[in-house]
Design an enzyme around this catalytic site. Structure first.
Site, PDB file in Angstrom:
ATOM      1  N   ARG A  79       0.695  -1.095  -0.061  1.00 43.31           N
ATOM      2  CA  ARG A  79       0.132  -0.087  -0.195  1.00 43.31           C
ATOM      3  C   ARG A  79       0.903   1.136   0.170  1.00 43.31           C
ATOM      4  O   ARG A  79       0.601   2.248  -1.128  1.00 43.31           O
ATOM      5  CB  ARG A  79      -0.728   0.169   1.304  1.00 43.31           C
ATOM      6  CG  ARG A  79      -2.245  -0.665   1.143  1.00 43.31           C
ATOM      7  CD  ARG A  79      -2.581  -1.206   2.586  1.00 43.31           C
ATOM      8  NE  ARG A  79      -1.891  -2.240   2.960  1.00 43.31           N
ATOM      9  CZ  ARG A  79      -2.190  -3.542   2.595  1.00 43.31           C
ATOM     10  NH1 ARG A  79      -3.377  -3.791   2.375  1.00 43.31           N
ATOM     11  NH2 ARG A  79      -1.481  -4.627   2.754  1.00 43.31           N
ATOM     12  N   THR A  80       1.741   1.383   1.045  1.00 40.00           N
ATOM     13  CA  THR A  80       2.272   2.642   1.266  1.00 40.00           C
ATOM     14  C   THR A  80       3.169   3.023   0.070  1.00 40.00           C
ATOM     15  O   THR A  80       3.156   4.300  -0.344  1.00 40.00           O
ATOM     16  CB  THR A  80       3.289   2.630   2.515  1.00 40.00           C
ATOM     17  OG1 THR A  80       2.340   1.995   3.594  1.00 40.00           O
ATOM     18  CG2 THR A  80       3.847   3.945   2.975  1.00 40.00           C
TER      19      THR A  80
ATOM     20  N   LYS B  25      25.180  -5.983  -1.893  1.00 43.14           N
ATOM     21  CA  LYS B  25      26.338  -6.114  -2.107  1.00 43.14           C
ATOM     22  C   LYS B  25      27.422  -5.534  -0.940  1.00 43.14           C
ATOM     23  O   LYS B  25      28.473  -5.180  -1.285  1.00 43.14           O
ATOM     24  CB  LYS B  25      26.823  -5.371  -3.440  1.00 43.14           C
ATOM     25  CG  LYS B  25      26.096  -5.997  -4.641  1.00 43.14           C
ATOM     26  CD  LYS B  25      26.476  -5.288  -5.959  1.00 43.14           C
ATOM     27  CE  LYS B  25      25.542  -5.914  -7.185  1.00 43.14           C
ATOM     28  NZ  LYS B  25      25.788  -4.949  -8.403  1.00 43.14           N
TER      29      LYS B  25
ATOM     30  N   ARG C  15      11.453   4.124   4.086  1.00 44.29           N
ATOM     31  CA  ARG C  15      10.770   2.974   5.015  1.00 44.29           C
ATOM     32  C   ARG C  15      12.131   2.457   5.325  1.00 44.29           C
ATOM     33  O   ARG C  15      12.749   1.907   4.310  1.00 44.29           O
ATOM     34  CB  ARG C  15       9.726   2.095   4.269  1.00 44.29           C
ATOM     35  CG  ARG C  15       9.498   0.871   4.975  1.00 44.29           C
ATOM     36  CD  ARG C  15       8.279   0.085   4.712  1.00 44.29           C
ATOM     37  NE  ARG C  15       7.143   0.682   5.051  1.00 44.29           N
ATOM     38  CZ  ARG C  15       5.837   0.431   5.105  1.00 44.29           C
ATOM     39  NH1 ARG C  15       5.853  -1.020   4.690  1.00 44.29           N
ATOM     40  NH2 ARG C  15       4.711   0.936   5.408  1.00 44.29           N
TER      41      ARG C  15
ATOM     42  N   HIS D 130       4.700   6.129  11.753  1.00 37.53           N
ATOM     43  CA  HIS D 130       4.178   6.053  10.332  1.00 37.53           C
ATOM     44  C   HIS D 130       3.343   7.203  10.117  1.00 37.53           C
ATOM     45  O   HIS D 130       1.973   6.843   9.980  1.00 37.53           O
ATOM     46  CB  HIS D 130       3.492   4.530  10.110  1.00 37.53           C
ATOM     47  CG  HIS D 130       3.252   4.173   8.838  1.00 37.53           C
ATOM     48  ND1 HIS D 130       3.478   4.809   7.803  1.00 37.53           N
ATOM     49  CD2 HIS D 130       2.909   3.032   8.353  1.00 37.53           C
ATOM     50  CE1 HIS D 130       3.243   4.179   6.547  1.00 37.53           C
ATOM     51  NE2 HIS D 130       2.814   2.980   6.984  1.00 37.53           N
TER      52      HIS D 130
HETATM   53  C1  NCD Z   1       1.848  -0.977   8.266  1.00 33.68           C
HETATM   54  C2  NCD Z   1       2.945  -1.040   8.344  1.00 33.68           C
HETATM   55  O1  NCD Z   1       3.944  -1.438   7.328  1.00 33.68           O
HETATM   56  O2  NCD Z   1       3.689  -0.330   9.234  1.00 33.68           O
HETATM   57  N1  NCD Z   1       1.226  -1.125   6.920  1.00 33.68           N
HETATM   58  C3  NCD Z   1       1.070  -0.046   6.159  1.00 33.68           C
HETATM   59  O3  NCD Z   1       1.758   0.492   6.192  1.00 33.68           O
HETATM   60  N2  NCD Z   1      -0.126   0.012   5.789  1.00 33.68           N
HETATM   61  C4  NCD Z   1       1.229  -2.023   9.283  1.00 33.68           C
HETATM   62  C5  NCD Z   1       1.831  -3.552   9.467  1.00 33.68           C
HETATM   63  O4  NCD Z   1       2.719  -3.899   8.564  1.00 33.68           O
HETATM   64  O5  NCD Z   1       1.169  -4.128   9.925  1.00 33.68           O
END
Ligand code: NCD
Length: 318
Positions: free
Chosen positions: A57-58, A85, A107, A135
């Site tokens: 999603r993100t 590497k 991320r 997040h």
């Molecule tokens: C979450 C995350 O990656 O922090 N998902 C997201 O970004 N929608 C939650 C999760 O991984 O459970």
């Protein structure tokens, strides 16, 4: 919001800034429903999505958000990069910075990684999830979804249930909802409730029922298995699901019109029953759509500043 040079978390972000972002996101959402889903406002700006952890999603949401605003987007994923590497995080990030992005979306599995990079790189950094820390854009889309349905946050009771200790989603959501005046309860097994969580302004319960009682919003969280150590934090998945999962019976404890939310990915049958996840109370897919709008708002504000945001909100740039 002059002074917003990146978005690393919602901790310390004031109500005024949050509301500006929500207003922007709301009008960005209109763009997504037009026959031509594109505005030229970030033409000539570039965004690098640097994902050092898996994401569906993100990552897609940031990419689409940037494209709708006409920015150029480059996607980096750690698994097929030079990290394999032996290159360090900082060297990889410096390489990405040498491509001169305006915004770097990061991320990473380590809490604090985006902060580490933000203090060493010249471009704006947006945290797309760091370890068990924050997040922020997920919380913005959660706030946007709740505001869409409820108008505002005053007097709303929000229950966040599950693996609170390992959830960056929970921490950002707590900051956002508390700042905007909602009351937040968290619930989960004691082993998954961080000690001192009340200092963030929430009530904590080691049972689901008191947290659900009359709740207007119920946010379920996945057990972050990839972050659990060797010591088991609950006896079996079956028992976890029986005691802490959200099923239709339990949901009756919440307000009649309670919204059911989940950031995804869901483990249906564990933290949430399939009929609840797909039921009439669920706004889980709306959260995904709103994620694009929320990220458009963040990218826009970072690239155009407060004056740009004001101009957009007055309708001059659309
Ligand atoms: C979450 C995350 O990656 O922090 N998902 C997201 O970004 N929608 C939650 C999760 O991984 O459970």
């Amino acid at each position: 919001m002059s002074g917003l040079s990146g978005l690393l978390g919602l901790e310390g972000v004031g109500a005024d800034t949050l509301l500006t972002l929500l207003d922007l996101a709301e009008s960005m959402r209109d763009v997504l429903t037009r026959p031509i889903k594109k505005v030229p406002t970030l033409r000539g700006k570039s965004v690098i999505n640097a994902f050092f952890e898996p994401s569906t999603r993100t990552r897609m949401s940031f990419e689409y958000a940037a494209k709708v605003l006409s920015a150029d987007v480059m996607n980096f994923s750690a698994s097929n990069s030079s990290l394999t590497k032996g290159e360090t995080l900082l060297d990889t990030a410096r390489t990405l910075e040498a491509l001169k992005p305006d915004i770097l979306v990061v991320r990473h599995g380590a809490s604090g990684a985006p902060h580490f990079l933000a203090s060493r790189l010249g471009c704006a950094v947006v945290n797309a999830g760091d370890g068990i820390h924050e997040h922020p854009t997920q919380a913005l889309l959660d706030l946007l979804t709740v505001r869409e349905h409820r108008g505002d946050f005053d007097g709303l009771a929000v229950a966040i249930i599950g693996d609170i200790a390992h959830s960056r989603v929970a921490r950002s959501a707590i900051h956002g909802f508390v700042t905007l005046g909602a009351s937040v309860r968290v619930a989960g097994p004691r082993t998954m409730l961080p000690i001192g969580i009340e200092t963030l302004g929430v009530e904590a319960f080691d049972r689901v029922e008191p947290a659900l009682e009359g709740a207007d919003v119920v946010m379920m969280l996945r057990i972050q298995r990839e972050r659990l150590g060797a010591v088991p934090l609950f006896p079996t998945l079956r028992e976890y699901s029986r005691v802490f999962g959200l099923n239709a019976d339990r949901l009756r404890l919440a307000a009649d019109d309670a919204l059911v939310m989940h950031p995804g990915p869901m483990n249906k049958g564990v933290e949430i029953a399939p009929d609840v996840a797909d039921g009439p109370w669920s706004v889980i897919l709306e959260q995904v759509t709103n994620g694009v709008a929320a990220r458009m708002a963040v990218l826009y504000l970072l690239a155009q500043g407060r004056a740009g945001a004001d101009a957009w909100l007055k309708g001059g740039l659309r």
